[in-house]
Design a protein around this motif. Sequence first.
Motif, PDB file in Angstrom:
ATOM      1  N   GLY A  33      -4.363  -7.913  10.765  1.00  0.00           N
ATOM      2  CA  GLY A  33      -3.128  -7.190  10.521  1.00  0.00           C
ATOM      3  C   GLY A  33      -3.357  -5.712  10.281  1.00  0.00           C
ATOM      4  N   ALA A  34      -2.472  -5.110   9.500  1.00  0.00           N
ATOM      5  CA  ALA A  34      -2.559  -3.676   9.237  1.00  0.00           C
ATOM      6  C   ALA A  34      -3.816  -3.355   8.422  1.00  0.00           C
ATOM      7  CB  ALA A  34      -1.315  -3.212   8.483  1.00  0.00           C
ATOM      8  N   PRO A  35      -4.424  -2.191   8.636  1.00  0.00           N
ATOM      9  CA  PRO A  35      -5.594  -1.808   7.836  1.00  0.00           C
ATOM     10  C   PRO A  35      -5.227  -1.743   6.350  1.00  0.00           C
ATOM     11  CG  PRO A  35      -5.325  -0.354   9.737  1.00  0.00           C
ATOM     12  CD  PRO A  35      -4.073  -1.175   9.651  1.00  0.00           C
ATOM     13  N   ALA A  85       3.883 -12.989   5.042  1.00  0.00           N
ATOM     14  CA  ALA A  85       4.593 -12.649   6.276  1.00  0.00           C
ATOM     15  C   ALA A  85       6.103 -12.769   6.090  1.00  0.00           C
ATOM     16  CB  ALA A  85       4.115 -13.555   7.411  1.00  0.00           C
ATOM     17  N   ALA A  86       6.536 -13.856   5.454  1.00  0.00           N
ATOM     18  CA  ALA A  86       7.968 -14.063   5.244  1.00  0.00           C
ATOM     19  C   ALA A  86       8.551 -12.983   4.332  1.00  0.00           C
ATOM     20  CB  ALA A  86       8.210 -15.450   4.646  1.00  0.00           C
ATOM     21  N   VAL A  87       7.808 -12.619   3.291  1.00  0.00           N
ATOM     22  CA  VAL A  87       8.279 -11.576   2.377  1.00  0.00           C
ATOM     23  C   VAL A  87       8.356 -10.228   3.091  1.00  0.00           C
ATOM     24  CG1 VAL A  87       7.701 -10.262   0.290  1.00  0.00           C
ATOM     25  CG2 VAL A  87       7.490 -12.748   0.298  1.00  0.00           C
ATOM     26  N   ALA A  88       7.360  -9.930   3.931  1.00  0.00           N
ATOM     27  CA  ALA A  88       7.374  -8.671   4.686  1.00  0.00           C
ATOM     28  C   ALA A  88       8.608  -8.594   5.588  1.00  0.00           C
ATOM     29  CB  ALA A  88       6.095  -8.538   5.511  1.00  0.00           C
ATOM     30  N   VAL A  89       8.940  -9.704   6.254  1.00  0.00           N
ATOM     31  CA  VAL A  89      10.115  -9.744   7.130  1.00  0.00           C
ATOM     32  C   VAL A  89      11.391  -9.525   6.326  1.00  0.00           C
ATOM     33  CG1 VAL A  89      11.508 -11.242   8.603  1.00  0.00           C
ATOM     34  CG2 VAL A  89       9.037 -11.191   8.895  1.00  0.00           C
ATOM     35  N   GLU A  90      11.513 -10.220   5.177  1.00  0.00           N
ATOM     36  CA  GLU A  90      12.728 -10.111   4.373  1.00  0.00           C
ATOM     37  C   GLU A  90      12.882  -8.721   3.767  1.00  0.00           C
ATOM     38  OE1 GLU A  90      16.314 -11.004   2.506  1.00  0.00           O
ATOM     39  OE2 GLU A  90      15.260 -11.964   4.185  1.00  0.00           O
ATOM     40  N   LEU A  91      11.788  -8.138   3.305  1.00  0.00           N
ATOM     41  CA  LEU A  91      11.868  -6.775   2.761  1.00  0.00           C
ATOM     42  C   LEU A  91      12.284  -5.784   3.845  1.00  0.00           C
ATOM     43  CD1 LEU A  91       8.768  -6.560   0.386  1.00  0.00           C
ATOM     44  CD2 LEU A  91      11.174  -6.527  -0.275  1.00  0.00           C
ATOM     45  N   ALA A  92      11.745  -5.952   5.051  1.00  0.00           N
ATOM     46  CA  ALA A  92      12.125  -5.066   6.158  1.00  0.00           C
ATOM     47  C   ALA A  92      13.617  -5.208   6.461  1.00  0.00           C
ATOM     48  CB  ALA A  92      11.288  -5.379   7.392  1.00  0.00           C
ATOM     49  N   ARG A  93      14.107  -6.449   6.410  1.00  0.00           N
ATOM     50  CA  ARG A  93      15.537  -6.687   6.647  1.00  0.00           C
ATOM     51  C   ARG A  93      16.395  -5.969   5.622  1.00  0.00           C
ATOM     52  NH1 ARG A  93      19.782  -9.883   5.405  1.00  0.00           N
ATOM     53  NH2 ARG A  93      18.755 -10.816   3.603  1.00  0.00           N
ATOM     54  N   ARG A  94      15.835  -5.802   4.414  1.00  0.00           N
ATOM     55  CA  ARG A  94      16.584  -5.135   3.341  1.00  0.00           C
ATOM     56  C   ARG A  94      16.278  -3.640   3.273  1.00  0.00           C
ATOM     57  NH1 ARG A  94      17.397  -9.202  -1.717  1.00  0.00           N
ATOM     58  NH2 ARG A  94      17.447 -11.186  -0.575  1.00  0.00           N
ATOM     59  N   GLY A  95      15.602  -3.124   4.272  1.00  0.00           N
ATOM     60  CA  GLY A  95      15.364  -1.687   4.331  1.00  0.00           C
ATOM     61  C   GLY A  95      14.072  -1.200   3.714  1.00  0.00           C
ATOM     62  N   HIS A  96      13.136  -2.124   3.431  1.00  0.00           N
ATOM     63  CA  HIS A  96      11.859  -1.745   2.823  1.00  0.00           C
ATOM     64  C   HIS A  96      10.710  -2.260   3.699  1.00  0.00           C
ATOM     65  CE1 HIS A  96      13.680  -0.442  -1.039  1.00  0.00           C
ATOM     66  NE2 HIS A  96      14.574  -1.377  -0.755  1.00  0.00           N
ATOM     67  N   ASN A  97      10.520  -1.621   4.825  1.00  0.00           N
ATOM     68  CA  ASN A  97       9.487  -2.057   5.772  1.00  0.00           C
ATOM     69  C   ASN A  97       8.110  -1.634   5.272  1.00  0.00           C
ATOM     70  OD1 ASN A  97       8.496  -3.212   8.130  1.00  0.00           O
ATOM     71  ND2 ASN A  97       8.621  -1.298   9.272  1.00  0.00           N
ATOM     72  N   ARG A  98       7.203  -2.603   5.188  1.00  0.00           N
ATOM     73  CA  ARG A  98       5.842  -2.331   4.718  1.00  0.00           C
ATOM     74  C   ARG A  98       4.842  -2.986   5.667  1.00  0.00           C
ATOM     75  NH1 ARG A  98       8.669   0.091   1.589  1.00  0.00           N
ATOM     76  NH2 ARG A  98       8.387   0.441  -0.649  1.00  0.00           N
ATOM     77  N   PRO A  99       3.657  -2.392   5.853  1.00  0.00           N
ATOM     78  CA  PRO A  99       2.601  -3.041   6.644  1.00  0.00           C
ATOM     79  C   PRO A  99       2.159  -4.333   5.959  1.00  0.00           C
ATOM     80  CG  PRO A  99       2.119  -0.713   6.270  1.00  0.00           C
ATOM     81  CD  PRO A  99       3.256  -1.060   5.366  1.00  0.00           C
ATOM     82  N   PHE A 100       1.612  -5.251   6.758  1.00  0.00           N
ATOM     83  CA  PHE A 100       1.203  -6.560   6.255  1.00  0.00           C
ATOM     84  C   PHE A 100      -0.167  -6.935   6.800  1.00  0.00           C
ATOM     85  CE2 PHE A 100       1.219 -11.213   7.379  1.00  0.00           C
ATOM     86  CZ  PHE A 100       0.947 -11.688   6.109  1.00  0.00           C
ATOM     87  N   ALA A 101      -1.003  -7.537   5.941  1.00  0.00           N
ATOM     88  CA  ALA A 101      -2.328  -7.998   6.350  1.00  0.00           C
ATOM     89  C   ALA A 101      -2.642  -9.304   5.638  1.00  0.00           C
ATOM     90  CB  ALA A 101      -3.392  -6.953   6.017  1.00  0.00           C
ATOM     91  N   TYR A 102      -3.626 -10.020   6.181  1.00  0.00           N
ATOM     92  CA  TYR A 102      -4.099 -11.241   5.532  1.00  0.00           C
ATOM     93  C   TYR A 102      -5.566 -11.437   5.879  1.00  0.00           C
ATOM     94  CZ  TYR A 102      -3.338 -13.434  10.153  1.00  0.00           C
ATOM     95  OH  TYR A 102      -3.363 -13.740  11.493  1.00  0.00           O
ATOM     96  N   ASN A 103      -6.192 -12.413   5.261  1.00  0.00           N
ATOM     97  CA  ASN A 103      -7.607 -12.659   5.520  1.00  0.00           C
ATOM     98  C   ASN A 103      -7.845 -14.050   6.074  1.00  0.00           C
ATOM     99  OD1 ASN A 103      -7.023 -13.700   2.745  1.00  0.00           O
ATOM    100  ND2 ASN A 103      -9.170 -14.322   2.858  1.00  0.00           N
TER     101      ASN A 103
END
Length: 231
Positions: free
Chosen positions: A122-124, A89-107
């Motif tokens: 989360g995301a499929p 989750a933290a990596v997804a937030v930081e990547l989005a902040r840097r212009g690389h928004n990606r879907p995120f999921a967990y189990n």
Amino acid sequence: MAGEEKKEALAQEFVAFAVECGVLRFGEFKTKAGRLSPYFFNAGLFDDGAKLGRLAEFYAAALLDAMREGGLEFDMIFGPAYKGIPLGAAVAVELARRGHNRPFAYNRKEAKDHGEGGSLVGAPLKGRVLIVDDVMSAGTAVRESIALIEAAGAQAHAVVIALDRQEMATENGADVPYSAVQYVRDRLGMQVATIARLEDLLRYLECQGAGASGADHARVLAYRQRYGVAQ
């Protein structure tokens, strides 16, 4: 700064940060393989917002470097339960902040029998999936993640970890001449990005000089000589 120098500087900064946070400790610790390790990395001790945010910056920097220099590609992020959930989750937030928004999921460890049900949140899961974890020792967690991802019809494509211990993995209780990272990369054909490796830890300790750091360096080096893998 050249690419390799930049990666080495990032690794040294990360090791210093992990030591400062008490995440990377020295002493005597028993590993899952039954070895007595002179150091231990516990990502669960990145336990406040500032630490977790800084950690995410290190992950994002390593990933963006691997994307630029190594051709690493992924369509979404997966954080395996339990430690991988806040990391992913933290990596997804930081990547989005840097212009690389990606879907995120967990189990979940246990499948939910009400609401949306199932063990995935989360995301499929689809496309090329990046698994985010802390340390890869035996590779068990990654294999479990791969099974979940493939069962959902997606491709387990890459892994990013904080620290590569660079030591022999175990199979059926016996040491094998390759690490978990090498197994995932060379035998499963997945891309692997790391923030730092054991050799970076040794370099950090060497630069600290004599005293406690010198003794820690000697113990970690002896452990590397006994259990390390050829690069």
